[in-house]
Each structure stands twice: as C-alpha cells, then as structure tokens.
Design an enzyme around this catalytic site. Structure first.
Site, PDB file in Angstrom:
ATOM      1  N   ASP A 341     -17.045  11.524   1.157  1.00 22.80           N
ATOM      2  CA  ASP A 341     -18.175  12.445   1.044  1.00 22.80           C
ATOM      3  C   ASP A 341     -18.210  12.920  -0.401  1.00 22.80           C
ATOM      4  O   ASP A 341     -17.248  12.750  -1.154  1.00 22.80           O
ATOM      5  CB  ASP A 341     -17.974  13.615   2.004  1.00 22.80           C
ATOM      6  CG  ASP A 341     -19.249  14.432   2.196  1.00 22.80           C
ATOM      7  OD1 ASP A 341     -20.261  14.124   1.535  1.00 22.80           O
ATOM      8  OD2 ASP A 341     -19.215  15.380   2.993  1.00 22.80           O
ATOM      9  N   ASP A 603     -11.758  15.483   5.143  1.00 22.31           N
ATOM     10  CA  ASP A 603     -10.949  16.658   5.485  1.00 22.31           C
ATOM     11  C   ASP A 603     -11.513  17.479   6.632  1.00 22.31           C
ATOM     12  O   ASP A 603     -11.011  18.552   6.938  1.00 22.31           O
ATOM     13  CB  ASP A 603     -10.790  17.556   4.253  1.00 22.31           C
ATOM     14  CG  ASP A 603     -12.128  18.121   3.758  1.00 22.31           C
ATOM     15  OD1 ASP A 603     -13.183  17.764   4.330  1.00 22.31           O
ATOM     16  OD2 ASP A 603     -12.117  18.923   2.809  1.00 22.31           O
ATOM     17  N   ASN A 696      25.944 -15.092  -4.115  1.00 22.79           N
ATOM     18  CA  ASN A 696      24.791 -14.406  -3.535  1.00 22.79           C
ATOM     19  C   ASN A 696      24.913 -12.892  -3.683  1.00 22.79           C
ATOM     20  O   ASN A 696      23.944 -12.196  -4.021  1.00 22.79           O
ATOM     21  CB  ASN A 696      24.670 -14.795  -2.058  1.00 22.79           C
ATOM     22  CG  ASN A 696      23.379 -14.312  -1.434  1.00 22.79           C
ATOM     23  OD1 ASN A 696      22.302 -14.609  -1.938  1.00 22.79           O
ATOM     24  ND2 ASN A 696      23.482 -13.585  -0.342  1.00 22.79           N
ATOM     25  N   ASP A 700      22.517 -10.422  -6.160  1.00 18.67           N
ATOM     26  CA  ASP A 700      21.695  -9.383  -5.525  1.00 18.67           C
ATOM     27  C   ASP A 700      21.829  -8.027  -6.216  1.00 18.67           C
ATOM     28  O   ASP A 700      20.936  -7.178  -6.094  1.00 18.67           O
ATOM     29  CB  ASP A 700      22.077  -9.226  -4.049  1.00 18.67           C
ATOM     30  CG  ASP A 700      21.364 -10.238  -3.160  1.00 18.67           C
ATOM     31  OD1 ASP A 700      20.305 -10.740  -3.584  1.00 18.67           O
ATOM     32  OD2 ASP A 700      21.865 -10.519  -2.063  1.00 18.67           O
TER      33      ASP A 700
END
Length: 858
Positions: A341, A603, A696, A700
């Site tokens: 609006d 709102d 791995n 990471d």
C-alpha cells in the site's frame, strides 16, 4: 509416581472442557468456572504456572528440535556416516583398534563441528523468536498483564480489542459490539458478530472466539477453555499435517540433497563391489567406499545453511529487520516484485485532516462534528484517519453523544456506521469511501437544507472528488439518517442517507521515496502499489515516486476476470486502486503463478491473506497482531531503505551458501572420482579411508567461515535462485579439470619419483588438500583472483589448514595416519601442480560460470 501421574491426568480432565473444544459441550459460564477451577477474576500466576507445566506451551506444534541432543542426533543421520560407524565397530571387533579409533575420532570430530555451528545458530534464532513472540492481554493476579501468548492456559481470562489476534479457544464473558474475522478458520471473508454468553445459557458458536481468528471491532473479555493442538484450529492443523510453505531455498536444498544421496549410493555400491572383486579385504573395501561417499558429500550443508542464515538474521536485526522464519531470508533476497500500500511506505503516514467541507465544497463545522461523533464512538481498532478526525474535532461540543450500535467497517462496503443518541435524536452516522457513500444517498445538504441528489449533481460530486484526489488528497464522505427510537441498526439501514459533506486528508510523500523506489529497481525489484484508495490518489503517488507504468487498474476492472486474464493483467500495470483484500491476495497469487517471487508489505487487520499468499510476507513492529503473525519478516521502521538492507542480507546469505555447495562439490567430485578410478588400477589404495576422512575434515574447516565472506556487488544486484543445472555444469566442469590434474599428479608420483604406497598416499593427500583450499579463493567470485578478496577469517583459516597439511607428514601423528616425509623435489613438484591448477581454474571459471550474477530459475 503412579499416583502423581493419576493426579495429573485428573487435573487435565478437570480443566479441559468436554470433547476438546466442541462448542455444543462448553456449557454455561458457571459450569465452565467449576470445570476449569477459575472465575471472572482469572488465575493467579502460581496456578497458571502449574497448568502450563501440565498442558505445555500454547503452540500448535513444537519448533524443529533445538534441544542439544536433537541437534547432535541430526549430525549422524547421513547414511554414509552410519556406514562408517558400523565399519568402526567391525574394525574394533576384528582387532583393528588403531584404525577404529582414528576413523571414529574423525567422524565424531566432523559431527562435532556441525553440532557446534548448528547449536550456536539455533541459540541465535531462539533469541530472535523471543523478541518477536506474540502477546496477549491476560487477567492474572487481579490485573491485566501483557504476556506471551504461548503462556496461556485453560482458565485464563483474556482481554480482547480490535486488531487482537485470538490466541486460544475462549468463551466470551463480556462483549461490546464485537465482530471477529474467522476467515483463517472458515474461509468466510465477512466479519461475524460475537456476543457474551448469557449467565444461565450454554455457550454456542456466537459466544466463542477461536485461536487464529482476529477481532475486527469492539472489545470484550473471554475465558480460555482450550489451548494448543486441542483448539479447533489446532485440530484442523493436526489432521491436515499443516506445514509452512516450502521456500524455493528449502526446495532447492532438498532436491540437491536427493541428488547427492543418489550419487553416494551408486559410488559406495560400485566401489565396494569392485574392490572386493579385486581381492582386497572386505572391511578395508567397505571403509574405502564409505569414505569416498562421505568425501563427495557436503555433509556440513545443514550447518552451513543454519550458520549463514542465522548470521543474516543477526545482521538484519542490527539493521532493524526481525526475521520470524529463518528460511524466509532467501525468499527476501530472491524477491523481484514488492507489493505494498502507499500509506506509510511511500507517504509519511502522518495523516492530518486538511479540511471538512459541505456538499458544495465550503468549510463546514457540521461535517466535522458528525465525523467526530462517528470516529470517537466506533469500536474498531484506531486508524490514522479516525485519529486525525478526533484531533481536529477535539474542541467541538458533541452534546455527550452515546453509541447505541455499530456496523463495523469492511472492505466490501468500505464504510463504517455508528448509531448514536445525540441532541438531534437517534442518528445513523455513516462515514467511508466516497464511491461507497454516494450511491447510498438520496439527498445532499447545502446552505442548511437538504436537496435531491440528482444524476447531474452526482456527476458534479464525482468531478469534485477527482479534482481533490489528483492533488493527492484522500477524501471520505459523511452522511446521516434519522432513526427515530431505534436501538439497533442493520446493513439495510445504510440507505436513504443525506450527504453531509467531505473530509479531506493530507499525507505528504516521504522524503526520498522516489530514491528508494529507484534503488529497488536497481536491485531488480519492481514495486507495485495495491491500494484501497481511489485511482486518482494512487496515480498521483505512483507518478511522484517514478513508477514506470502509470496505467491504473481498478478493483472494478479486476472483478470477474478469469485466472488466466488476471495473470496477464497484473503484468500490464504497477498501480492497482480501489482493490479489496481478496483482490490483493488474487493479484499476488497471479504474480507468483507468472514465476515471480513476490513480497507483500502490510500492517492491517485485512492484510493477513495477502501476507500469507506472498512468497515473503513483510510487516512492521507497530502492525496489528494478525498482520505480524502472518508475516515472515518484521520491520522496526516502515522504510523501503530498511527493507532493501534485508534484501541485500538475504542475497548475501544465499550467495555464501551457494559458494559452499559449488566449491565443495566441484573440488570433491574430481578428487573422489580420480581416487575411485585409480583404486581399480593401482596395486594399493590411492588413499586410506582414514586419510580420505581426514582430508574431508580439514577441507571443511575453512568452509565453516564462509558465512563471513564478502559477496560481490554484481551478485547482490539481481534476484538469484537455485539453479541445479548450473551447479551440475560446474560440478562436472571443475570436477573434470580436477581429475586432469589428479592424473598429472599420479604420473608425477609414479613415473618421476617412483613412489611406493605410503609416499604416493602422502603426496596425493597434500596435493588434493592444497588444491581444495586454493579453489576456495578461485571459485568464491567470478572476478579475477586478486580483485575480490575473501574475508580475513576465511583467509586465516585456509592458511592455517594449509600449514597443518604440510606439517602432518613430519609430525608424531604421521605413522598413525600412514604418512611419510616427502623429499624436497616432490614438494616443489606438488607446489607447481597446485599453481598450474589455480591458473587453469581461474581461466575456466569465466566459461563455466557457476556463480554468475543474474541466475533466475525456479
């Protein structure tokens, strides 16, 4: 202990009404007071605390497990992780204690990293949720207190007023012109009249308010009878397994996870079968195959997503944006259409009454007086227009006018009527949109007399309205009707009215509104105005803020359109005026059907359906409870620039998550495929299972800091979505490039240095890990390597892991892991391969383009 359980069950039966919320079984108020062990004075805090322990929080369902044990359990849900744990147990049982300890330690360490990140993120999210928790006005210890709605228990007495969200099923003890919006429960768009239950009568549907509904107007006091899943709304939600809509981010993550699971299962099956056929020990083959599958999987993805989104939420909080649903951050970043609006967003929202005039356009105290009586006596939630009227008419003598009845405002009629006892007798005072009031009038008042409202006069009034509106003034009409001795009124009474005059309101544009709209456009977000105001005012505001399409579509034009016609019409205009809440919802649904990611900023009481229909519902901290409950994001200040900060944060979170996936998959795939192929031709495993898992784990570690990384401005300038095709292209392209350099490494180690098994495994471990660290710097940006620098934390973590990698073969742990020291020439050769790989990846990324801006596929 059994006695305690029996006592608790007995208490639950005493406090719960029969049949868990069946209106026909609620009984009378005295019956309810007895059954609930309560009274009109409500409960004490001590009694409420006891019942809260019995019934649990007043919620439909618990939030996804945030208990530490639940988060820890999630770290071990991966099938490959479970296979590794089984292999650890088998190794230990077969006497391979050292191998079992090493593999077990690495698996637990990896899970610990994920747990730490997710638990920290969940705590941050819990703190945010507490800040935006819904509240209710509850009568406790003899006083009305504002308490979190989840603390309501059967027997509580709650105060209700216009705009309140009903938080539990309750029977009305008092009600004054109370209307409830039950659309969320019944689908009925018009408000329903509610009345207090008579003292000796059983409560019926007209005396009950339900969880999830909204008080449209009036006020009252109600006795809570059921909470949580026992409410009518809760039972529907439970039976339908009601879930929040899946965001595009969540859907993308799910599809990607499914793809990786399929790749894992295929790889572990093939590798296990191949290595057993080659005559290698079954346990070693199982460990190797499982380690390969884990190596290719971005197992930290849940933790990375949680951390990245929670970091985004914390950043947004600092900017004045509170996030109710964490996963909605991605939708905020993906938004390409914002519907709103104009009031308070494009205009200042500080509405003032500019003038009150009669039907001839002359200043009129009579018009202001009738408007003041209507505004001051109506029982709906205060709104800016009524507040402006009350301020302007505060000094008027209204002769102690008293309200007798009321017809509350709704968006179908677009007017509000109050039946009042005044010095002029009982009068119906009607105030609302000019287009709603004029058709109900048969006369107009001018020069102290009533005149017939002819067709020619109607055209005069419409022209005057257009002239005022084109100046940006909002106009309401005021009309009256004598009602004799009536004590009540009905919708049919809103006819045969006399037009008294008009109220002209000014709401200036916000300073910088046009700049904010332009900034949204630069970020790929189109603004559309959805307003209940007349077309002239909407067009005035749209032109002032620089909307590209000034064609205005009215609600009347939208009425009766088919879904397909509506989908075409919403693309043709940016301004929709005189639309109802149902039409706002339909416009948003049509835009979404056209493939747009739609945000809605609202709102008001009637904004709930539109907020729920949008991909991202946005409200403000000062909004009514119903709007806040339906929204995904709350703005502490109704400002488009604040919202734009939220959009940028959402795109940053998505960008960093995409980096982790693209980098991890692309780097891991090549290494794991190379390892799988090499294992079929080498007389030994190219890397031991423990070495694969350690590789791995170390690779990471830098990824845990990816949430702190910078995202290039070009990636923030456009909405972006999951694009599995682009990810797969990058995975294959960079995976192939990685495999080429792996092959070069194999040739160098075997033919140049004639490496045995330990030397080969050590050399390739170092090369593969260094290339994985280097590719982070290359792939995190489409820009040239040194024109977009990583965050300090990401650089520091990567360098630390590289140092540990180079030191491992010379450390006391080397023998345990299976490493041996590397000769200097081999280290130099590996360094040359890594540098060549970085250069080749830098060249390839501009052609593969995993992180290119403008990705927009749903």
């Amino acid at each position: 202990m059994a006695r305690a359980a029996t006592a608790k069950a007995g208490a639950a039966r005493r406090h719960a009404p029969a049949n868990d919320g069946d209106a026909e079984e609620y009984g009378s108020l005295p019956d309810l007071y007895t059954r609930l062990e309560s009274s009109a004075a409500g409960l004490t805090s001590a009694e409420a605390a006891t019942r809260l322990r019995e019934y649990g929080p007043n919620r439909l369902r618990a939030e996804e497990g945030t208990h530490p044990l639940a988060i820890l359990f999630r770290q071990f849900r991966s099938p490959m992780t479970l296979i590794l744990l089984v292999a650890v147990a088998l190794s230990y049982g077969l006497g391979e204690t050292e191998q079992a300890l090493i593999v077990g330690f690495i698996v637990v360490a990896s899970a610990g990293l994920g747990f730490y990140q997710e638990y920290r993120a969940s705590n941050a999210v819990a703190a945010l949720r507490k800040r935006i928790a819904a509240t209710s006005m509850v009568l406790r210890d003899g006083t009305v207190q504002k308490l979190p709605s989840h603390e309501l228990v059967p027997g509580d007495v709650v105060a209700l007023n216009a705009g309140a969200l009903v938080a539990a099923d309750a029977v009305l003890m008092k009600a004054d012109t109370l209307y409830a919006d039950e659309a969320s429960l019944t689908g009925e768009s018009l408000p329903v009249t509610k009345a207090a239950v008579a003292e000796a009568m059983k409560a019926g549907p007209d005396n009950i308010v339900h969880m999830g509904t909204t008080i449209r107007s009036g006020d009252g006091m109600a006795l809570v009878v059921t909470t949580g899943n026992r409410t009518a709304f809760g039972q529907i939600a439970t039976s339908m397994s009601r879930l929040e809509p899946e965001t595009s981010f969540a859907a993308g993550t799910r599809r990607f996870g499914l793809l990786m699971t399929q790749v894992m299962l295929v790889m572990v099956t093939l590798m296990l079968a191949a290595n057993v056929l080659l005559g290698r020990p079954v346990l070693d083959s199982l460990l190797f195959a499982a380690a390969l599958a884990v190596g290719i999987t971005p197992e930290l993805l849940p933790a990375i997503v949680s951390v990245t989104l929670s970091q985004g939420a914390k950043h947004l909080t600092a900017k004045g944006v509170l996030v109710r649903r964490l996963v909605a951050i991605e939708n905020l970043g993906a938004m390409d259409v914002l519907c709103t609006d104009k009031t308070g967003t494009l205009t200042q929202g500080n509405v003032r009454l500019d003038s009150a005039v009669d039907a001839d356009g002359k200043a009129s105290e009579e018009t202001l007086r009738w408007a003041f009586v209507n505004a001051s006596l109506q029982g709906a939630m205060p709104n800016p227009l009524d507040e402006a009227i009350i301020v302007a008419g505060a000094s008027l003598d209204t002769h102690d006018a008293k309200r007798l009845a009321e017809l509350p405002y709704d968006f179908e009629r677009r007017r509000l009527s109050v039946l009042a006892a005044t010095a002029d007798g009982t009068t119906l005072i009607c105030k609302g949109a000019v287009g709603s009031i004029l058709p109900a009038c048969i006369t107009y008042r001018a020069d102290g007399a009533d005149h017939e409202l002819t067709a020619a006069r109607l055209k005069t009034e419409e022209a005057r309205l257009a002239a005022w509106s084109q100046k940006g003034l909002r106009v309401l009409a005021v009309a009256t009707k004598p009602m004799g001795d009536s004590k009540a009124c009905a919708l049919a009474d809103e006819s045969g009215l006399a037009l008294v005059g008009y109220l002209l309101f000014a709401d200036p544009l916000k300073a910088g509104a046009a700049d904010a709209v332009a900034a949204l456009k630069r970020h790929g977000i189109k603004l559309k105005i959805l307003s209940g105001d007349n077309r002239f005012v909407a067009a005035y505001v749209g032109e002032a803020v620089g909307l590209s399409h000034l064609r205005v579509v009215s609600g009347e034009e939208l009425a009766g359109l088919t879904s397909r016609s509506l989908q075409r019409r919403v693309t043709q205009a940016d301004i929709f005026a005189e639309v109802t809440p149902a039409q706002k919802e339909a416009i948003i649904s049509a835009l979404r059907h056209n493939g747009r990611t739609v945000g809605y900023l609202g709102d008001g009481i009637n904004d709930g359906p539109a907020l729920r229909a949008a991909d991202i519902g946005i409200s403000v901290d000062s909004a009514v409870d119903a709007a806040k409950a339906a929204a995904d994001v709350l703005l502490l200040e109704r400002d488009l620039n604040v919202l734009l900060d939220g959009v940028v944060a959402g795109r940053t979170a998505f960008g960093n998550t995409l980096k982790y996936i693209a980098i991890t998959i692309s780097a891991n795939l090549g290494n794991m495929v190379s390892m799988a192929i090499a294992s079929l031709f080498l007389p030994f495993l190219p890397m031991l299972a423990t070495q694969i898992l350690l590789n791995n784990l170390l690779s990471d570690l830098p990824m845990l800091t990816i949430s702190t990384d910078r995202v290039d401005s070009e990636l923030l300038a456009r909405p972006r979505h999951w694009d599995l095709r682009s990810l797969l292209r990058g995975m294959v392209g960079f995976g192939l490039l990685s495999s080429i350099f792996d092959a070069l490494t194999f040739v160098t180690l075997l033919l140049v240095f004639h490496a045995n098994a330990p030397l080969f495994q050590t050399g390739w471990f170092i090369e593969s890990l260094l290339t994985e660290l280097a590719i982070v710097a290359v792939m995190r940006s489409q820009r040239r390597l040194f024109s977009s620098m990583p965050s300090g934390l990401l650089i520091g973590t990567s360098l630390a892991v590289a140092a540990v990698t180079l030191a491992l073969p010379y450390s006391p742990l080397a023998d345990m892991i299976g490493f041996v020291p590397l000769p200097a020439p081999m280290l130099l050769a590996i360094a040359a391969i890594v540098i060549a790989y970085v250069a080749a990846s830098e060249f390839a990324k501009r052609r593969i383009g995993v992180l290119r801006p403008g990705v927009h596929a749903r």
